[in-house]
Each structure stands twice: as C-alpha cells, then as structure tokens.
Design a protein around this motif. Structure first.
Motif, PDB file in Angstrom:
ATOM      1  N   ASP A  88     -40.640  46.825 -17.975  1.00 39.16           N
ATOM      2  CA  ASP A  88     -40.079  45.520 -17.640  1.00 39.16           C
ATOM      3  C   ASP A  88     -39.149  45.080 -18.773  1.00 39.16           C
ATOM      4  O   ASP A  88     -39.592  44.788 -19.881  1.00 39.16           O
ATOM      5  CB  ASP A  88     -41.219  44.507 -17.453  1.00 39.16           C
ATOM      6  N   ILE A  89     -37.851  45.032 -18.488  1.00 46.57           N
ATOM      7  CA  ILE A  89     -36.833  44.704 -19.485  1.00 46.57           C
ATOM      8  C   ILE A  89     -37.120  43.371 -20.180  1.00 46.57           C
ATOM      9  O   ILE A  89     -36.853  43.220 -21.369  1.00 46.57           O
ATOM     10  CB  ILE A  89     -35.432  44.647 -18.821  1.00 46.57           C
ATOM     11  N   SER A  90     -37.687  42.406 -19.456  1.00 42.93           N
ATOM     12  CA  SER A  90     -37.943  41.087 -20.049  1.00 42.93           C
ATOM     13  C   SER A  90     -39.017  41.142 -21.141  1.00 42.93           C
ATOM     14  O   SER A  90     -39.118  40.235 -21.953  1.00 42.93           O
ATOM     15  CB  SER A  90     -38.342  40.074 -18.977  1.00 42.93           C
ATOM     16  N   ALA A 114     -30.665  56.108 -32.384  1.00 42.44           N
ATOM     17  CA  ALA A 114     -32.131  56.020 -32.436  1.00 42.44           C
ATOM     18  C   ALA A 114     -32.587  54.566 -32.582  1.00 42.44           C
ATOM     19  O   ALA A 114     -33.018  54.146 -33.657  1.00 42.44           O
ATOM     20  CB  ALA A 114     -32.670  56.884 -33.568  1.00 42.44           C
ATOM     21  N   PRO A 115     -32.495  53.790 -31.487  1.00 44.85           N
ATOM     22  CA  PRO A 115     -32.941  52.392 -31.567  1.00 44.85           C
ATOM     23  C   PRO A 115     -34.460  52.282 -31.668  1.00 44.85           C
ATOM     24  O   PRO A 115     -35.195  53.218 -31.341  1.00 44.85           O
ATOM     25  CB  PRO A 115     -32.448  51.803 -30.249  1.00 44.85           C
ATOM     26  N   ILE A 116     -34.895  51.128 -32.129  1.00 45.87           N
ATOM     27  CA  ILE A 116     -36.316  50.798 -32.145  1.00 45.87           C
ATOM     28  C   ILE A 116     -36.579  49.938 -30.919  1.00 45.87           C
ATOM     29  O   ILE A 116     -35.902  48.939 -30.700  1.00 45.87           O
ATOM     30  CB  ILE A 116     -36.701  50.055 -33.435  1.00 45.87           C
ATOM     31  N   LEU A 117     -37.527  50.346 -30.128  1.00 41.36           N
ATOM     32  CA  LEU A 117     -37.888  49.654 -28.897  1.00 41.36           C
ATOM     33  C   LEU A 117     -39.221  48.949 -29.119  1.00 41.36           C
ATOM     34  O   LEU A 117     -40.185  49.560 -29.589  1.00 41.36           O
ATOM     35  CB  LEU A 117     -38.005  50.673 -27.760  1.00 41.36           C
ATOM     36  N   ILE A 118     -39.257  47.648 -28.801  1.00 36.66           N
ATOM     37  CA  ILE A 118     -40.454  46.839 -29.032  1.00 36.66           C
ATOM     38  C   ILE A 118     -40.917  46.213 -27.733  1.00 36.66           C
ATOM     39  O   ILE A 118     -40.122  45.610 -27.013  1.00 36.66           O
ATOM     40  CB  ILE A 118     -40.163  45.703 -30.046  1.00 36.66           C
TER      41      ILE A 118
END
Length: 161
Positions: A88-90, A114-118
């Motif tokens: 869920d993008i939100s 290489a992004p950090i995804l939280i």
C-alpha cells in the motif's frame, strides 16, 4: 511511551521514543549488523541523518527523492514489498542516501539506484535495488553552474565551508 537516549558523535545526546525507531531486518548494506536506526537532524533541512542506535558514531545522510529528482519513480521488486509487509503506497516512504564530501560539498551525489523503503505503519525498513537500470548509484546532485558558484564561494570565504 518513555523517552530513550543515545549519545552520538554528530548530534550529541539524542532523545527518541520507540515509535521513532526504524527496524532494518537485514541491516543496511555494509552495515548488516546495524538494525535499529532513527531519523535525526534539523527539521528545516532537506538532508536528514539516518542515525544508528547500535553505533553512535554512524549516521548516513538521507533525503527525499523529490529533493533530488522530481520525476523519481523507483520500481521496487515485489519480494521487497512483501518483506515490509505492505504494498500500500500510502503506508510507504522512500529515502535516498546521499554522499557529501566534507571538503567539497558541491560534489554531493545521491544513490538513486538503491533507495531506502520504509513501512510507516510497522516502522520496518529495507534498502533495495530499484529495477530502474537508468538510475545511477552516484547521481550528481548540483548542476555545473551551482557547483562552480559553491566552489567560488568557498574560496572567497578562505576555503572554509
């Protein structure tokens, strides 16, 4: 929830709560054993610091991808989304690690590959390799014109940055 403290080399004593902690199940590449981090830094600055709670001397500069490239659209592998427990993008946020040379900040680069995804809900995080091959690991942040102005300003100020 009670406040906790960590002594850091960059910020001195930092007070945080459990809700501030980001948990990286795999750590971060090159820092695999460091799993607990918080975001620290000046609220007005576009650059924040991902501060390790396992090592007060370790902090990585990060920023929103929008601050670097307004049309940034990392394609994230499905298995990484599953690790975070949400597609869920939100509920998700992205950060980009930047490299700021101490004596030449005008040469700052951003790792767009290489992004950090939280996961904002669970506070789980992971650094991922985006499927977008066009995104470089060392994207130059400032235009040549801005870099030249920054260098000239540093020289005028006696080399102090």
């Amino acid at each position: 929830m009670s406040d906790m403290k960590i002594n850091t080399s960059r910020f001195g004593e930092v007070i945080y709560t459990q809700e501030d902690v980001l948990f990286f199940p795999r750590g971060i590449p090159a820092f695999e054993t460091k799993q607990k981090w918080i975001l620290a830094g000046n609220d007005e600055s576009a650059i924040k610091w991902l501060q390790s709670l396992d090592d007060g001397n370790l902090a990585l500069p990060v920023t929103s991808p929008d601050a670097i490239q307004s049309d940034y659209n990392a394609r994230i592998p499905d298995d990484e989304l599953k690790l975070l427990g949400s597609a869920d993008i939100s509920e998700l946020a992205l950060l980009i690690v930047v490299s700021i040379p101490e004596l030449a900040p005008w040469n700052m680069t951003a790792n767009l590959r290489a992004p950090i995804l939280i996961n904002l809900k669970t506070r789980k995080a992971v650094q991922v390799i985006a499927l977008n091959e066009e995104y470089p690991v060392r994207h130059i942040v400032f235009s040549e014109e801005i870099r030249e102005k920054m260098k000239a300003s540093a020289m005028i100020n006696g080399g102090e940055i």
